[in-house]
Enzyme design. Structure first.
Site, PDB file in Angstrom:
ATOM      1  N   ASN A 588      47.009  34.094  34.541  1.00 33.32           N
ATOM      2  CA  ASN A 588      45.894  33.336  34.154  1.00 33.32           C
ATOM      3  C   ASN A 588      45.465  33.703  32.745  1.00 33.32           C
ATOM      4  O   ASN A 588      46.126  34.160  32.040  1.00 33.32           O
ATOM      5  CB  ASN A 588      44.865  33.301  35.171  1.00 33.32           C
ATOM      6  CG  ASN A 588      44.254  34.815  35.023  1.00 33.32           C
ATOM      7  OD1 ASN A 588      44.875  35.806  35.216  1.00 33.32           O
ATOM      8  ND2 ASN A 588      42.792  34.785  35.291  1.00 33.32           N
ATOM      9  N   CYS A 590      43.171  35.735  31.777  1.00 36.08           N
ATOM     10  CA  CYS A 590      43.088  37.124  31.855  1.00 36.08           C
ATOM     11  C   CYS A 590      44.085  38.011  32.260  1.00 36.08           C
ATOM     12  O   CYS A 590      43.940  39.149  32.320  1.00 36.08           O
ATOM     13  CB  CYS A 590      41.455  37.592  32.035  1.00 36.08           C
ATOM     14  SG  CYS A 590      40.449  36.616  31.381  1.00 36.08           S
ATOM     15  N   GLU A 592      45.165  38.655  35.328  1.00 36.72           N
ATOM     16  CA  GLU A 592      45.026  39.458  36.503  1.00 36.72           C
ATOM     17  C   GLU A 592      45.610  38.508  37.864  1.00 36.72           C
ATOM     18  O   GLU A 592      45.656  39.057  38.859  1.00 36.72           O
ATOM     19  CB  GLU A 592      43.677  39.704  36.646  1.00 36.72           C
ATOM     20  CG  GLU A 592      42.510  38.894  37.288  1.00 36.72           C
ATOM     21  CD  GLU A 592      41.940  37.995  35.834  1.00 36.72           C
ATOM     22  OE1 GLU A 592      41.143  37.393  36.594  1.00 36.72           O
ATOM     23  OE2 GLU A 592      42.612  38.047  34.866  1.00 36.72           O
TER      24      GLU A 592
END
Length: 985
Positions: A588, A590, A592
């Site tokens: 995604n 970021c 994670e």
């Protein structure tokens, strides 16, 4: 020494010529700022008078030749800019500043510039003038008034005398229970900055700022500042609701909160700001459950952030107070519960205690007419025009309501690919990425934060080399994406070829359509087959290169621009619980989230929230009983999001209801280490990362399994790794097998367990009754919710022990209160130590009087070996069914260091990495700088060629400062404390 009366004379007497044009200096400061003179009179702020005062200071020391000196003129202009920005950086909407504050900043600017003789002369002059004023005051008649009369202009336009007694009472209340606070100092400082006719809002601001200015000297002032800010918030909210003629104090608010809460809900519903269903709750019961004392838990940054960006408002009037805010969020999450009031109170108590915090979209939108609570959306872009622009439209709709986006662009054919419909050749994926980039900028999440998206591309894609350069500031700007994050989706085969210095072939996906969906050994076999076809001339659109050369370019661009991030396709897929029904094609925004996507049918969705780890450190150890209670409630809250959530795209709703993934994470990891007295760089800290994540994993899986007993397993459970009794720890064996064994050169990951948990029983429970959520854990950046709760971000090491943090709410002094408390205990905390910390960029390592054990405990991010961050991440990763946002820090990067670090990340079994933070070997910004460069990156000295040289094993190349990395063109590319990085939370 010569007399200074002619050279100085306050900041008011004009001179024949200013050192810079009025227009130049006026542009420095925002409008609407007033200056309070010593007699209480108010005049407009005029930056040219500062320049005049500085010019006179130089004249006093250097004589008449200073007026004609180009050096003096340039220095005066630079110092004036610094002084003005230091005074006004918190005053974008106007405000007041005292004449003494201006002169204080002039002194500081002269000293920081190394103009010590001029500064000394200026200090002596000020002292002489102060003595003269005191002598004049002593001659005054005994019955002369002590100072100017101050009247306050109320919100309704009426005027009343200043109530000094109330100011004392409010400051005293704000200081209650805090050490190191001087109530008189705050009150006197606030009174000094008042003027006749001051408004109620300005009066409240003046008292708050008086406390805030002292935070760097005593961290407890951050709580005083927050409580003083609350005084203004209570007045704003209760006045809007027509409840109070006076300003209620915290003590008075305890009795008012239930009445206020009922009025707040009804008014917000009538204004169509909240869902009418909230008014159907038993508001009296919920109002009585509010704990008013928890308003005092906030630090200043946390409360100001909530006020600016989260609280419900009408025409910019905030009428949602903190405890009502947490209850509103809880009511939304309890909307579909049978006993709604009881669950809402349970959820409220967890949120308001700060033991757990839901992610920003949940806090923004829970209880509102459009409750879009999910944090992350992952999509796949198909290889046709309708599909591409359909995916971009989905991006806009999902981003509108505060969702962070990850797009898989690998299926789109590469440059030169044949287009059947037109019998022409493709321009590749990059032009479409430019459109996606501009869409993210245009759709800005309701004005609350910028839209944000990350594009992923597999390393074998024909356009990968151009993809690596998307964030550069040179070249054709039509093929650049300055606002979009990018990430490499790297298969294991590529890393093996890098390790072996082997060849690498780039393909266009329309000629190799199945590569994208293949993983592990199957991918390797098919890729080799395609290479053979290319050699035989049966594949036309390909390119040969060396894997190591491409790897070096990846690291060069990562160093130079901060992108693309490096993420590992096979680790994400081979350990995915859902590999029986799909493929993880990207992470995604970021890095994670690792969920399956498929164009047209699977838009992955994840709902996030984070455990406040230091809140669960009790008496020097992890309180597992409390942790279990927290996680049990938190997992229920996360699961409740799925039905209650507003989905702007039907595909996302269908996917989320079918698989029910959630992402429980952690924040405050470094704070927890402080409480445990463990240096981040120690082996003990790595072990704690392991054992704490094991506990979180066990309780998260247990809570989800218990929810499955109550509510049923998720729909696609059958055939999953869960169904086979394979937990995250067990899936390491699958990855090891694909790489040739756990002890090969390609995987070295610890597989130990603590023995404190009955994993066998949990496996059996999940196989028997299922699990509620296909995925349960993910460690997000927590940039904003960590601010709210007052802890360190996520699993991040402390950036600096003293610095100024910038975000959408402004700039805030942040001091490591754990360090300050330790220094106080050693009788080492004083004003000199505070200045030393600023001088050394928040580091204690070069301060001689600090003991070695304190230096070890309070190492900052760039003083910690980056490999330790990877080792701790590896230990966590074995327990997590998704991934973690892992930033890597390197003070003096070189090609060799970067090569070793990212290979170490892959070999250690990490699924993803996030930002690379680098700091120049010869340049760091000082927190004392006040010219707008504070905690920002200066000009980078690394051009593309220099970065390439660094990765080609040059010993070191100076990079720009971490907090704002810019390339030679000056565009920001990576800023850990910038609002653009507050992506997920």
């Amino acid at each position: 020494m010569q007399t200074h009366t002619q050279e100085f004379n306050d900041l008011r007497r004009p001179v024949s010529a200013a050192p810079a044009s009025t227009a130049e200096l006026a542009a420095v400061a925002p409008g609407g700022i007033k200056v309070i003179r010593r007699n209480g009179k108010v005049t407009g702020f005029d930056s040219t008078k500062i320049a005049i005062a500085l010019t006179k200071a130089f004249l006093a020391v250097e004589g008449g030749q200073a007026a004609a000196s180009a050096r003096v003129r340039e220095t005066v202009q630079t110092l004036t800019t610094q002084v003005v920005q230091a005074l006004t950086r918190h005053m974008s909407g106007g405000g007041t500043v005292h004449i003494e504050d201006i002169q204080d900043q002039v002194e500081l600017a002269l000293m920081r510039a190394g103009e010590h003789k001029v500064a000394r002369s200026y200090v002596i002059y000020r002292a002489e003038r102060a003595s003269a004023r005191a002598a004049e005051a002593a001659k005054a008649a005994p019955d002369a008034p002590a100072g100017p009369a101050i009247n306050v202009k109320l919100d309704d336009g009426t005027v009343r005398p200043l109530d000094t007694a109330r100011i004392v009472r409010v400051v005293t209340e704000a200081a209650q229970g805090l050490s190191g606070i001087s109530i008189d100092e705050v009150v006197q400082s606030a009174l000094r900055d008042l003027y006749d006719g001051i408004s109620e809002a300005e009066l409240s601001q003046a008292v708050t700022l008086a406390a805030r200015a002292r935070i760097e000297k005593e961290p407890n002032y951050t709580y005083v500042s927050a409580r003083l800010l609350m005084d203004g918030l209570r007045h704003e909210a209760t006045k809007f609701l027509g409840m109070a003629e006076t300003r209620p104090t915290l003590a008075e608010m305890k009795a008012l909160y239930p009445e206020y809460f009922r009025e707040y809900i009804h008014r917000a519903v009538s204004l169509e700001l909240l869902d009418p269903k909230l008014a159907l709750y038993d508001l009296d019961t919920l109002g009585k459950a509010l704990i008013a004392e928890r308003d005092a838990k906030f630090d200043y940054l946390g409360l100001q952030t909530l006020y600016d960006r989260y609280f419900i408002h009408s025409n910019k009037v905030r009428f949602e107070l903190p405890q009502a805010f947490f209850m509103r969020v809880a009511m939304g999450l309890a909307m579909n519960e049978i006993d709604r009031e009881a669950r809402a109170i349970e959820f409220y108590q967890l949120l308001s205690s700060f033991d757990f915090m839901s992610s920003t979209p949940t806090l923004f939108n829970s209880g509102t007419p459009r409750p879009q609570l999910s944090s992350c959306y992952l999509t796949q872009v198909p290889d046709d025009l309708d599909g591409i622009f359909g995916a971009i439209k989905d991006n806009a709709l999902l981003s509108k309501y505060a969702g962070g986006l990850g797009n898989d662009w690998t299926p789109v054919r590469g440059m030169g690919g044949w287009i059947k419909g037109t019998n022409g050749k493709s321009n590749g994926v990059v032009p479409f990425l430019k459109v996606a980039n501009d869409t993210a900028v245009a759709v800005n999440q309701g004005g609350k934060r910028k839209g944000a998206v990350c594009a992923y591309l597999e390393t074998w894609h024909r356009d990968i080399e151009e993809f690596l350069e998307l964030r550069k500031n040179t070249g054709d700007d039509r093929r650049r994406t300055h606002d979009m994050n990018t990430a490499n989706w790297v298969p294991d085969l590529f890393m093996k070829r890098v390790m072996e210095d082997g060849p690498w072939t780039l393909f266009s996906p329309e000629e190799t359509p199945d590569l994208h969906d293949l993983i592990g050994e199957a991918f390797e076999a098919r890729y080799i087959a395609y290479e053979k076809l290319a050699s035989e001339g049966r594949i036309k659109n390909f390119k040969r290169t060396q894997a190591l050369g491409l790897w070096r370019k990846m690291l060069s661009m990562l160093f130079e621009t901060g992108h693309p991030w490096i993420t590992f396709k096979d680790a994400c897929n081979l350990r995915s619980p859902q590999q029986h029904i799909g493929v993880v094609h990207s992470s995604n925004l970021c890095t994670e989230i690792t969920l399956n996507t498929k164009a047209g049918s699977e838009i992955a969705v994840c709902n996030l929230g984070s455990v406040n780890l230091p809140a669960h450190i009790v008496d020097g150890k992890l309180d597992t009983a409390k942790l279990e209670r927290t996680i049990k409630t938190a997992m229920r809250m996360l699961d409740n999001v799925i039905e209650y959530n507003y989905y702007s795209v039907a595909t996302a709703r269908n996917s989320n209801l079918r698989h029910r993934p959630v992402g429980l994470g952690v924040m405050g990891f470094h704070d927890a280490l402080y409480k445990l007295r463990m240096p981040y760089e120690s082996q003990q800290a790595v072990e704690f990362a392991d054992r704490s994540m094991e506990a979180i994993s066990y309780y998260a899986l247990k809570a989800s399994a218990d929810l499955a007993v109550e509510r049923g397993a998720y729909a696609s459970f059958k055939g999953s790794l869960w169904d086979q009794g394979i937990l995250p720890l067990d899936s390491i064996k699958i990855l090891a097998q694909s790489r040739g064994g756990n002890d090969t050169a390609y995987l070295k990951q610890d597989v130990s367990v603590s023995g404190a948990f009955d994993w066998d029983a949990l496996r059996q429970q999940i196989r028997t009754t299922g699990i509620r959520n296909s995925n349960t854990m993910a460690i997000a950046p927590t940039a904003t919710i960590a601010n709210i709760t007052g802890v360190s971000q996520s699993i991040e090491p402390t950036y600096q022990n003293l610095y100024v943090k910038s975000n959408l709410s402004g700039e805030f002094t942040v001091v490591n209160e754990y360090l300050v408390n330790d220094l106080k205990a050693l009788d080492l905390w004083d004003e000199v130590m505070a200045h030393d910390l600023k001088y050394y960029d928040g580091s204690v390592q070069k301060i001689d009087r600090v003991p070695a054990e304190i230096k070890a405990l309070y190492k900052c991010a760039f003083e910690i070996d980056a490999k330790v961050l990877v080792d701790a991440g590896s230990r966590r990763q074995k327990w997590i069914d998704q991934a973690q946002s892992l930033n890597l820090y390197m003070a003096q990067p070189s090609g060799k260091k970067l090569d070793e670090l990212y290979k170490h990340a892959w070999v250690s079994g990490l699924k993803t990495t996030y930002y690379l933070r680098t700091m120049g070997a010869t340049h760091t910004e000082k927190t004392t700088i006040t010219d707008g460069r504070l905690n920002k990156v200066g000009s980078a000295t690394a051009s593309a060629s220099a970065a390439a040289a660094a990765v080609a094993n040059a010993p070191s190349v100076p990079a720009s400062s971490v907090l704002s990395t810019t390339d030679v063109s000056g565009a920001k590319v990576c800023s850990i404390l910038d609002p653009d990085c507050e992506a997920c939370q």
